[in-house]
Design a protein around this motif. Structure first.
Motif, PDB file in Angstrom:
ATOM      1  N   SER A 358       0.737  -1.129   0.158  1.00 50.03           N
ATOM      2  CA  SER A 358      -0.174  -0.127  -0.099  1.00 50.03           C
ATOM      3  C   SER A 358       0.882   1.452  -0.019  1.00 50.03           C
ATOM      4  O   SER A 358       0.383   2.165  -0.669  1.00 50.03           O
ATOM      5  CB  SER A 358      -0.979   0.008   1.275  1.00 50.03           C
ATOM      6  N   GLY A 359       1.846   1.409   0.749  1.00 48.78           N
ATOM      7  CA  GLY A 359       2.828   2.529   0.733  1.00 48.78           C
ATOM      8  C   GLY A 359       3.464   2.783  -0.512  1.00 48.78           C
ATOM      9  O   GLY A 359       3.238   4.068  -0.933  1.00 48.78           O
ATOM     10  N   LYS A 360       3.785   1.622  -1.366  1.00 48.36           N
ATOM     11  CA  LYS A 360       4.341   1.993  -2.377  1.00 48.36           C
ATOM     12  C   LYS A 360       3.341   2.589  -3.632  1.00 48.36           C
ATOM     13  O   LYS A 360       3.552   3.234  -4.540  1.00 48.36           O
ATOM     14  CB  LYS A 360       5.064   0.838  -3.287  1.00 48.36           C
ATOM     15  N   VAL A 361       1.993   1.717  -3.636  1.00 48.61           N
ATOM     16  CA  VAL A 361       1.026   2.166  -4.461  1.00 48.61           C
ATOM     17  C   VAL A 361       0.561   3.531  -4.301  1.00 48.61           C
ATOM     18  O   VAL A 361       0.359   4.351  -5.224  1.00 48.61           O
ATOM     19  CB  VAL A 361      -0.173   1.165  -4.407  1.00 48.61           C
ATOM     20  N   SER A 362       0.379   3.854  -3.017  1.00 44.94           N
ATOM     21  CA  SER A 362      -0.320   5.120  -2.674  1.00 44.94           C
ATOM     22  C   SER A 362       0.569   6.294  -2.988  1.00 44.94           C
ATOM     23  O   SER A 362       0.697   7.240  -3.277  1.00 44.94           O
ATOM     24  CB  SER A 362      -0.672   5.240  -1.142  1.00 44.94           C
ATOM     25  N   GLY A 363       1.878   5.845  -2.722  1.00 49.20           N
ATOM     26  CA  GLY A 363       3.062   6.726  -2.971  1.00 49.20           C
ATOM     27  C   GLY A 363       3.105   7.064  -4.722  1.00 49.20           C
ATOM     28  O   GLY A 363       3.424   8.368  -4.959  1.00 49.20           O
ATOM     29  N   MET A 364       2.818   6.190  -5.374  1.00 49.45           N
ATOM     30  CA  MET A 364       2.709   6.221  -6.926  1.00 49.45           C
ATOM     31  C   MET A 364       2.025   7.259  -7.465  1.00 49.45           C
ATOM     32  O   MET A 364       1.849   8.142  -8.024  1.00 49.45           O
ATOM     33  CB  MET A 364       2.671   5.079  -7.693  1.00 49.45           C
ATOM     34  N   MET A 365       0.490   7.081  -6.598  1.00 46.29           N
ATOM     35  CA  MET A 365      -0.583   7.688  -6.778  1.00 46.29           C
ATOM     36  C   MET A 365      -0.318   9.177  -6.582  1.00 46.29           C
ATOM     37  O   MET A 365      -0.725  10.241  -7.204  1.00 46.29           O
ATOM     38  CB  MET A 365      -1.791   7.310  -6.210  1.00 46.29           C
ATOM     39  N   ASN A 366       0.232   9.349  -5.309  1.00 45.28           N
ATOM     40  CA  ASN A 366       0.242  10.630  -4.455  1.00 45.28           C
ATOM     41  C   ASN A 366       1.590  11.617  -5.619  1.00 45.28           C
ATOM     42  O   ASN A 366       1.583  12.730  -5.468  1.00 45.28           O
ATOM     43  CB  ASN A 366       0.786  10.767  -3.091  1.00 45.28           C
ATOM     44  N   MET A 367       2.436  10.734  -6.061  1.00 52.86           N
ATOM     45  CA  MET A 367       3.279  11.390  -6.822  1.00 52.86           C
ATOM     46  C   MET A 367       2.975  12.192  -8.108  1.00 52.86           C
ATOM     47  O   MET A 367       3.206  13.018  -8.355  1.00 52.86           O
ATOM     48  CB  MET A 367       4.630  10.205  -7.328  1.00 52.86           C
ATOM     49  N   ALA A 368       2.235  11.386  -8.702  1.00 53.38           N
ATOM     50  CA  ALA A 368       1.391  11.693  -9.915  1.00 53.38           C
ATOM     51  C   ALA A 368       0.557  13.055  -9.419  1.00 53.38           C
ATOM     52  O   ALA A 368       0.558  14.131 -10.265  1.00 53.38           O
ATOM     53  CB  ALA A 368       0.571  10.764 -10.455  1.00 53.38           C
TER      54      ALA A 368
END
Length: 421
Positions: A358-368
């Motif tokens: 979850s940390g990585k996936v949410s980080g990808m979304m929040n990066m975009a």
């Protein structure tokens, strides 16, 4: 008669709320201080646009590293480090002596804050039962909106009393205190927390989404990016952040100049959309959980988000036809109410599909999303400079809202990231 389940886990909800509140107090200070900083450092609006975007760029680029570290080393250590770093960099903003130094300090401040929300998301995967996920995200993000809302008039007042540099020193010191409290009180999993009863621990473990032990929390980025769900989540989040970051950065100076308002009066006007955003988070969180409890997992994410983006488009376009500061701000409040309705389903969606990643996936979304915020801080002054009007910026924001609605029609929380491996 069923056994009553204790609710000490709500202390995690409260702690997350307070952290996000401080996060946005620190972040929004610069909006209220914009005129004072510009005057002291002789900065133009275009240069201030780069200063504001420097934060968003640092914030975007370090989302995935921050989330990945939380997945790998545990939220307690990583989040404490993040809080200390962002507090130090908040204080350093007050040390800036020219344009280049301000750019640097805001960039590293953004980088310091970057892992906060992905790590909260990873902690929530362990701490929050799936059926409480929506309201948790609603409470969590409402803290950021309330922090920003009350910071605008408060910081405007304190600037008159203390000067803009001391504001950053003050809030930096508060952040270090928060970091110490977090490390003392938080544990990575409820099973490790001595303050919870065995009954409550068992309840959380049985009702949270289960980890997939055979995969673990170490998926490479290229694997994450193969998921259509992740790509769509990233695109739609740009639409949400594009208009919201305007509220954090340019709304204050925009309405102050356009309607010739005083510093403190502008602060009270500028807080209205953020208060609307807090309410939008609560409404959306309630909707997410209510629909989920009816057995409609996919609709519990899609419906609140789609309604939210429809309100974004309506609010933005309506604001262009208003003649007074209050009317314009109220329309933008509708837009931010809608934008914040998309947060609970978006972050819940990342936990749904990412599971122990979850940390990585949410980080990808929040990066975009924060690359969208980076664009916002620059698009507003540049479009105004090129066209002589503020309107093109708002049309771009409305188009992004329409694209986000399209994205949500194809997003499916039932298709996990591990299913694509």
């Amino acid at each position: 008669m069923g056994t009553r389940i204790p609710t000490k886990r709500y202390g995690f909800f409260l702690g997350s709320f307070l952290i996000t509140l401080l996060l946005y107090v620190d972040r929004v200070c610069i909006s209220s201080a914009k005129d004072s900083i510009s005057a002291d450092l002789s900065l133009t609006d275009i240069q201030m646009g780069w200063v504001l975007s420097a934060f968003a760029l640092g914030y975007a680029l370090f989302q995935v590293p921050g989330g990945t570290l939380g997945d790998k080393y545990g939220v307690r250590r990583v989040m404490t480090t993040i809080m200390v770093l962002w507090s130090i960099f908040t204080a350093l903003t007050g040390v800036a002596w020219n344009y280049i130094s301000m750019l640097f300090f805001r960039f590293v401040f953004g980088a310091g804050e970057a892992g906060a929300f992905p790590n909260i998301s990873r902690a929530a995967f362990s701490w929050v039962p799936t059926k409480e996920r929506g309201i948790f995200q609603g409470i969590n993000f409402s803290g950021s909106r309330l922090g920003a809302a009350f910071a605008l008039p408060l910081v405007a007042y304190l600037i008159d009393v203390w000067g803009w540099k001391n504001i950053f020193y003050f809030f930096g010191a508060i952040g270090v205190v928060f970091a110490v409290l977090f490390f003392t009180l938080f544990r990575n999993k409820p099973e490790e927390h001595s303050g919870l009863s065995d009954i409550e621990k068992e309840y959380i473990v049985k009702n949270r989404q289960q980890e997939v032990e055979k995969i673990g929390g170490n998926l490479p980025i290229k694997t994450v990016l193969r998921s259509k769900n992740v790509i769509l989540a990233m695109i739609q989040y740009i639409g949400s952040n594009f208009i919201f970051f305007f509220m954090l950065t340019w709304l204050f100076p925009y309405i102050k100049a356009k309607y010739e308002l005083s510093l403190v009066t502008t602060g009270f006007y500028a807080m209205l959309p953020l208060l609307a955003g807090a309410v939008g988070n609560w409404v959306s969180g309630f909707m997410v959980d209510s629909i989920y409890k009816k057995g409609k997992w996919k609709q519990s994410r899609q419906i609140p988000a789609t309604i939210g983006f429809i309100l974004v488009v309506i609010g933005i376009l309506s604001s262009l036809y208003m003649d007074t500061a209050l009317a314009s701000v109220l329309c933008l409040s509708v837009a931010i109410f809608g934008a914040d309705m998309t947060l609970s389903p978006s972050w819940s969606f990342c936990m749904d599909i990412g599971e122990e990643n979850s940390g990585k996936v949410s980080g990808m979304m929040n990066m975009a999303g924060n690359l969208g915020a980076f664009s916002t801080a620059l698009a507003f002054p540049y479009l105004r400079d090129w066209t002589g009007s503020d309107e093109p910026f708002f049309y771009v924001a409305a188009v992004l809202g329409v694209i986000a609605i399209f994205c949500w029609s194809f997003m499916n929380p039932n298709k996990k990231l591990n299913d694509d491996i």
